[in-house]
Design an enzyme around this catalytic site. Structure first.
Site, PDB file in Angstrom:
ATOM      1  N   LYS A 104       0.835  -1.201   0.000  1.00 53.15           N
ATOM      2  CA  LYS A 104       0.000   0.000   0.000  1.00 53.15           C
ATOM      3  C   LYS A 104       0.871   1.252   0.000  1.00 53.15           C
ATOM      4  O   LYS A 104       0.571   2.228  -0.700  1.00 53.15           O
ATOM      5  CB  LYS A 104      -0.929  -0.013   1.211  1.00 53.15           C
TER       6      LYS A 104
ATOM      7  N   CYS B  12      -1.383   0.390   6.828  1.00 54.53           N
ATOM      8  CA  CYS B  12      -1.609  -0.779   7.689  1.00 54.53           C
ATOM      9  C   CYS B  12      -2.442  -1.813   6.948  1.00 54.53           C
ATOM     10  O   CYS B  12      -3.147  -1.494   5.992  1.00 54.53           O
ATOM     11  CB  CYS B  12      -2.376  -0.381   8.962  1.00 54.53           C
ATOM     12  N   ASP B  13      -2.375  -3.045   7.446  1.00 54.57           N
ATOM     13  CA  ASP B  13      -3.279  -4.079   6.964  1.00 54.57           C
ATOM     14  C   ASP B  13      -3.527  -5.075   8.089  1.00 54.57           C
ATOM     15  O   ASP B  13      -2.577  -5.502   8.761  1.00 54.57           O
ATOM     16  CB  ASP B  13      -2.719  -4.811   5.752  1.00 54.57           C
ATOM     17  N   SER B  14      -4.792  -5.427   8.295  1.00 52.31           N
ATOM     18  CA  SER B  14      -5.164  -6.340   9.377  1.00 52.31           C
ATOM     19  C   SER B  14      -5.805  -7.606   8.823  1.00 52.31           C
ATOM     20  O   SER B  14      -6.590  -7.548   7.867  1.00 52.31           O
ATOM     21  CB  SER B  14      -6.162  -5.668  10.334  1.00 52.31           C
TER      22      SER B  14
ATOM     23  N   GLY C 184      -0.270  -5.416  10.174  1.00 53.80           N
ATOM     24  CA  GLY C 184       1.016  -4.980   9.643  1.00 53.80           C
ATOM     25  C   GLY C 184       1.046  -3.469   9.518  1.00 53.80           C
ATOM     26  O   GLY C 184       0.036  -2.845   9.190  1.00 53.80           O
TER      27      GLY C 184
END
Length: 211
Positions: A58, A77-79, A114
């Site tokens: 991203k 971020c990434d969840s 992340g």
């Protein structure tokens, strides 16, 4: 003294709300990334690496769009939820959300988020720090009627793991072990540490109203 432009690379209203409540009013950009394709490509990698790589992807997509300011900090971020050996993201459909909740009911799972912090000067990245946060979620035992009622609200369809901690889903979470802000979508403690690694003091990013 040059002020730092803080950019949140996320469409998540929950992440934006966490930052605003913590004194930061970011500019928002949204990346166009094939998340499902990247997850499939990285399927053999450790779960924490996958969510971190998604956050980096991203950031890479957004760097050309942040502008040519003297000092820009981009946070992405990434969840995803790690349960039963599987890493799952947003369910998107009611059918998948129901399946997820049937599986999660009465169980524990790990919510992984992340993070990627990129410092950019005049359009060029000059520093980057990445890491992930993990929080154990203990789900309540939820009957089919409650699952149907929750799914009907639409809330779980577009959130990682098909639940929220700070919304209607919070009724069905018995407890967590770890950082609650990470479960909502962006870990304040981890973001503070990553900012420090790129030589940014988080207190300098607070809005005038917060100081």
């Amino acid at each position: 003294m040059t002020s730092t432009d803080f950019v949140l690379g996320s469409a998540s209203p929950a992440r934006l709300r966490v930052l605003q409540q913590a004194g930061i009013d970011p500019r928002v950009l949204v990346a166009d990334v094939d998340e499902d394709g990247l997850v499939a490509e990285l399927a053999a990698s450790p779960p924490a690496d996958i969510v971190t790589r998604l956050a980096v992807a991203k950031a890479d997509a957004l760097v050309p769009r942040v502008g040519d300011g003297d000092d820009v900090v981009l946070v992405t971020c990434d969840s995803m939820l790690h349960i039963g050996g599987e890493l799952v993201g947003k369910p998107h459909t009611p059918e998948v959300a129901r399946q997820r909740w049937t599986r999660m009911s009465g169980q524990s799972a790990m919510l992984l988020t992340g993070h990627c912090v990129t410092r950019i000067r005049r359009g060029e990245p000059i520093a980057r720090a990445t890491d992930s946060a993990a929080t154990e979620i203990r789900f309540a035992t939820v009957d089919a009627a409650a699952v149907d009622a929750y799914v009907a609200t639409g809330e779980p369809l577009a959130v990682a793991g098909a639940f929220t901690l700070d919304g209607l889903g919070g009724w069905f979470v018995d407890g967590i072990d770890g950082d609650p802000s990470s479960v909502i979508g962006i870990s304040l403690p981890l973001t503070r540490r990553l900012l420090a690694r790129v030589d940014v003091d988080v207190t300098t990013l607070w809005s005038a109203q917060a100081r």
